[in-house]
Design an enzyme around this catalytic site. Structure first.
Site, PDB file in Angstrom:
ATOM      1  N   SER A 184       0.826  -1.208   0.000  1.00 38.90           N
ATOM      2  CA  SER A 184       0.000   0.000   0.000  1.00 38.90           C
ATOM      3  C   SER A 184       0.860   1.258   0.000  1.00 38.90           C
ATOM      4  O   SER A 184       0.527   2.240  -0.672  1.00 38.90           O
ATOM      5  CB  SER A 184      -0.964   0.011   1.188  1.00 38.90           C
ATOM      6  OG  SER A 184      -0.273   0.160   2.411  1.00 38.90           O
ATOM      7  N   ASN A 185       1.977   1.238   0.724  1.00 37.99           N
ATOM      8  CA  ASN A 185       2.877   2.391   0.667  1.00 37.99           C
ATOM      9  C   ASN A 185       3.543   2.494  -0.700  1.00 37.99           C
ATOM     10  O   ASN A 185       3.768   3.592  -1.209  1.00 37.99           O
ATOM     11  CB  ASN A 185       3.936   2.311   1.774  1.00 37.99           C
ATOM     12  CG  ASN A 185       3.493   2.997   3.050  1.00 37.99           C
ATOM     13  OD1 ASN A 185       3.234   4.198   3.070  1.00 37.99           O
ATOM     14  ND2 ASN A 185       3.378   2.232   4.126  1.00 37.99           N
ATOM     15  N   HIS A 223       7.510   3.083   9.845  1.00 33.67           N
ATOM     16  CA  HIS A 223       7.053   2.235  10.940  1.00 33.67           C
ATOM     17  C   HIS A 223       5.786   2.824  11.543  1.00 33.67           C
ATOM     18  O   HIS A 223       5.715   4.048  11.753  1.00 33.67           O
ATOM     19  CB  HIS A 223       8.146   2.134  12.009  1.00 33.67           C
ATOM     20  CG  HIS A 223       7.795   1.212  13.136  1.00 33.67           C
ATOM     21  ND1 HIS A 223       7.760  -0.153  13.001  1.00 33.67           N
ATOM     22  CD2 HIS A 223       7.449   1.469  14.424  1.00 33.67           C
ATOM     23  CE1 HIS A 223       7.413  -0.696  14.145  1.00 33.67           C
ATOM     24  NE2 HIS A 223       7.216   0.265  15.031  1.00 33.67           N
ATOM     25  N   GLU A 269       0.913   7.367   6.937  1.00 30.68           N
ATOM     26  CA  GLU A 269       2.088   6.759   6.313  1.00 30.68           C
ATOM     27  C   GLU A 269       2.148   7.174   4.845  1.00 30.68           C
ATOM     28  O   GLU A 269       3.219   7.509   4.316  1.00 30.68           O
ATOM     29  CB  GLU A 269       2.028   5.237   6.421  1.00 30.68           C
ATOM     30  CG  GLU A 269       2.225   4.678   7.811  1.00 30.68           C
ATOM     31  CD  GLU A 269       2.207   3.166   7.812  1.00 30.68           C
ATOM     32  OE1 GLU A 269       2.761   2.565   6.868  1.00 30.68           O
ATOM     33  OE2 GLU A 269       1.639   2.577   8.748  1.00 30.68           O
ATOM     34  N   ARG A 319      12.089  -8.083   6.851  1.00 33.96           N
ATOM     35  CA  ARG A 319      13.404  -8.645   7.134  1.00 33.96           C
ATOM     36  C   ARG A 319      14.280  -7.576   7.783  1.00 33.96           C
ATOM     37  O   ARG A 319      14.181  -6.393   7.433  1.00 33.96           O
ATOM     38  CB  ARG A 319      14.088  -9.126   5.850  1.00 33.96           C
ATOM     39  CG  ARG A 319      13.431 -10.315   5.189  1.00 33.96           C
ATOM     40  CD  ARG A 319      14.146 -10.696   3.900  1.00 33.96           C
ATOM     41  NE  ARG A 319      15.539 -11.051   4.126  1.00 33.96           N
ATOM     42  CZ  ARG A 319      15.950 -12.252   4.513  1.00 33.96           C
ATOM     43  NH1 ARG A 319      15.074 -13.219   4.732  1.00 33.96           N
ATOM     44  NH2 ARG A 319      17.225 -12.517   4.686  1.00 33.96           N
ATOM     45  N   ILE A 320      15.107  -8.005   8.718  1.00 38.87           N
ATOM     46  CA  ILE A 320      16.110  -7.104   9.287  1.00 38.87           C
ATOM     47  C   ILE A 320      17.295  -7.086   8.329  1.00 38.87           C
ATOM     48  O   ILE A 320      17.880  -8.136   8.044  1.00 38.87           O
ATOM     49  CB  ILE A 320      16.549  -7.566  10.683  1.00 38.87           C
ATOM     50  CG1 ILE A 320      15.362  -7.534  11.643  1.00 38.87           C
ATOM     51  CG2 ILE A 320      17.673  -6.670  11.197  1.00 38.87           C
ATOM     52  CD1 ILE A 320      15.673  -8.065  13.017  1.00 38.87           C
ATOM     53  N   ASP A 329      14.198  -1.203  13.614  1.00 39.64           N
ATOM     54  CA  ASP A 329      13.468   0.064  13.706  1.00 39.64           C
ATOM     55  C   ASP A 329      14.278   1.130  14.436  1.00 39.64           C
ATOM     56  O   ASP A 329      13.738   1.951  15.179  1.00 39.64           O
ATOM     57  CB  ASP A 329      12.103  -0.143  14.379  1.00 39.64           C
ATOM     58  CG  ASP A 329      11.204  -1.050  13.569  1.00 39.64           C
ATOM     59  OD1 ASP A 329      11.238  -0.951  12.331  1.00 39.64           O
ATOM     60  OD2 ASP A 329      10.475  -1.869  14.157  1.00 39.64           O
TER      61      ASP A 329
END
Length: 225
Positions: free
Chosen positions: A16-17, A112, A177, A94-95, A148
């Site tokens: 969506s972003n 975030h 966002e 994923r980090i 984050d």
């Protein structure tokens, strides 16, 4: 208008972003174009959104790589191949490792659904409600090695009502966002962002782009308003 920067959007889900960035880009509201969309999930709906807008896509399965670093090295290879200036994490679950962060230091953004540094990680809206906060929101920040973490670029603050649920709060936050991520991109495109330690300084001189003209009077969006 300045020269358009080239974006890569990394996704894992519905995108969506990604769609909001596609929309403002097509309207000429940001000096940026999406060069590639990369997903770690082959069935991510965001890939469909990209293909419908003639944006190159790539699906990479983490199972095909022996560790996170090797996966991220492949991502970097693709970013360089597409001459990417700015990397956007948009629901990318994923980090990322130093293998990706170092080549693109201060050129990777994440969004975030909370007011960082509060409520990092998963289920941020649920965490906020469980803590009884009166305000929540969303944050765009540069990416560092921790989850984050990284210098904060822009935040939107929304009120939390007594009858809010995870779904209603998530829906409201998502609306903002979609507003602040394009703003952060345009700030970067115009060379207005400077990282000093844990702070991001924004040069507000002569800010005239339409992307900065917001129609909200009740929501605090920092640093624009």
């Amino acid at each position: 208008m300045s020269k358009k920067i080239r974006l890569a959007v990394l996704i894992s889900g519905r995108g969506s972003n990604l769609q909001s960035i596609i929309d403002v880009s097509k309207k000429g509201m940001i000096d940026a174009e999406i060069a590639i969309v990369i997903s770690d999930k082959k069935d991510a709906y965001g890939l469909v959104r990209a293909k419908e807008n003639d944006i190159p896509t790539l699906s990479l399965s983490p199972k095909d790589y022996k560790n996170r670093e090797e996966f991220d090295k492949k991502v970097v290879e693709e970013l360089n191949k597409h001459k990417v200036d700015l990397v956007l994490l948009a629901g990318f679950m994923r980090i990322v490792t130093p293998a990706l962060i170092e080549p693109f230091r201060d050129r990777i953004m994440n969004i975030h659904p909370a007011l960082l540094p509060s409520f990092p990680g998963l289920d941020a809206q649920k965490q906020a409600l469980e803590h009884g906060v009166k305000f929540s929101g969303c944050t765009v920040h540069f990416v560092e090695e921790g989850m984050d973490e990284g210098p904060i670029i822009i935040q939107a603050v929304v009120p939390v009502m007594d009858n809010d649920t995870v779904d209603t709060l998530s829906e409201l936050i998502l609306k903002y966002e979609h507003k602040i991520y394009p703003i952060a991109i345009q700030l970067f495109a115009e060379g207005r962002l400077k990282v000093e330690g844990r702070k991001v300084l924004v040069n507000k001189e002569g800010m005239s782009s339409a992307i900065y003209k917001l129609d909200d009077n009740n929501v605090k969006i920092n640093p624009i308003l």
